[in-house]
Design a protein around this motif. Structure first.
Motif: not given
Length: 315
Positions: A14-17, A38-54, A58-62
């Motif tokens: 798990l990587t937070t970037a 390959r980015v399979k899933a991303m989570f925002n700082d509330e732990g909710k899945q997101v499809k994109r990050a600008g 900060p996002v945690e990615l799998l």
């Protein structure tokens, strides 16, 4: 930029970037330091899945193949070929800069005046093996280089041994013992040389030949991936497969596999079958579950570690 990274037991690396420029999306192929995926899933700082990050998000990615270093930059690339090429170049550069001492390159480094002392961390199966090995090794010292056993103890090779080898620019010799999984992973990451022996004569002879530049290339193991057994399923009349979660690297059908139970190796064989759900597959990457069949082995237990490796000639 990577601000946090860890290996989760259920999700894998798990990587937070923190995104600096552009937009990171699900499905993007990214390179981070000397790993990629390959980015399979991303989570925002509330732990909710997101499809994109600008930018500034900060996002945690799998999806990465292994855990990157904090501070590494994350870059989106066009395709897998580009990612592998970029990682390969970075790893080659790291190896060139590291100048890690191994028995294979010892003579060249001594000849170049880069090494005056060969520091050895010795781990054995029993206490009684230590003194004869230590004495035999230290007697190999010459005017050009001193052989020094800086730690000698019985038991498995630990992360503490790896850290000492890094600090002292030394090598590790295991006599009738093995490295703990965490220690082996750290050694691979830091480029620390570990040599295993079961016969004292062979151990001393290899070090002697290395000092004289006569050591022939040897075969070494390269760990390709690890998986944790989560369940066991019956197959056929007496067969069983392991329901496993790939926590690191990848699993390949036909690969060599070692089954570890705590710090004990209970079997060493090859992957005879590999499935995702009910479909046969050739490989499974980190972060996914799979069914693994092992040739001539069915005695799996939940919690076993499957260690997948290949043999290649040492550099």
């Amino acid at each position: 930029i990577v601000i946090e990274a860890k290996l989760d037991k259920t999700k894998g690396p798990l990587t937070t970037a923190l995104v600096n420029n552009g937009t990171l999306r699900i499905g993007d192929i990214v390179v981070v330091g000397t790993t990629w995926g390959r980015v399979k899933a991303m989570f925002n700082d509330e732990g909710k899945q997101v499809k994109r990050a600008g930018p500034s998000t900060p996002v945690e990615l799998l999806g990465l193949n292994s855990v990157p270093q904090v501070g590494d930059s994350l870059t989106v690339v066009d395709d897998e070929r580009h990612a592998k090429s970029l990682v390969g170049k970075r790893m080659a550069k790291q190896e060139a800069l590291a100048k890690t001492v191994t028995l294979s390159n010892l003579y060249d480094q001594v000849s170049a005046g880069q090494v005056k002392e060969l520091n050895i961390i010795l781990k054995t199966d029993v206490q009684g093996s230590i003194e004869p090995i230590r004495t035999s090794l230290e007697q190999l010292s010459t005017d050009e280089i001193r052989v020094r056993v800086i730690r000698a103890a019985s038991g498995s090779i630990t992360e503490s041994d790896i850290l000492l080898a890094i600090a002292s620019k030394g090598i590790i010799v295991g006599f009738s013992t093995v490295a703990e999984i965490g220690a082996q992973r750290l050694a691979e990451l830091e480029g620390v040389s570990i040599r295993y022996y079961n016969v004292i004569y062979n151990l001393v002879d290899d070090v002697s030949k290395a000092l004289k530049g006569m050591l022939k290339p040897t075969k070494v193991e390269v760990i390709e991936g690890r998986a944790e057994v989560r369940a066991i399923f019956p197959v056929g009349k007496a067969g069983k497969v392991a329901g496993a979660f790939v926590v690191e690297g990848e699993v390949t059908r036909g690969a060599s596999v070692r089954i570890r139970r705590q710090n004990t190796v209970v079997a060493d064989s090859t992957v005879s079958s590999l499935k995702r759900f009910k479909e046969d597959v050739k490989e499974v990457a980190a972060g996914y579950e799979c069914g693994v069949g092992v040739k001539d082995f069915t005695d799996f237990q939940v919690g076993d570690t499957l260690e997948f490796y290949r043999i290649e000639e040492a550099a």
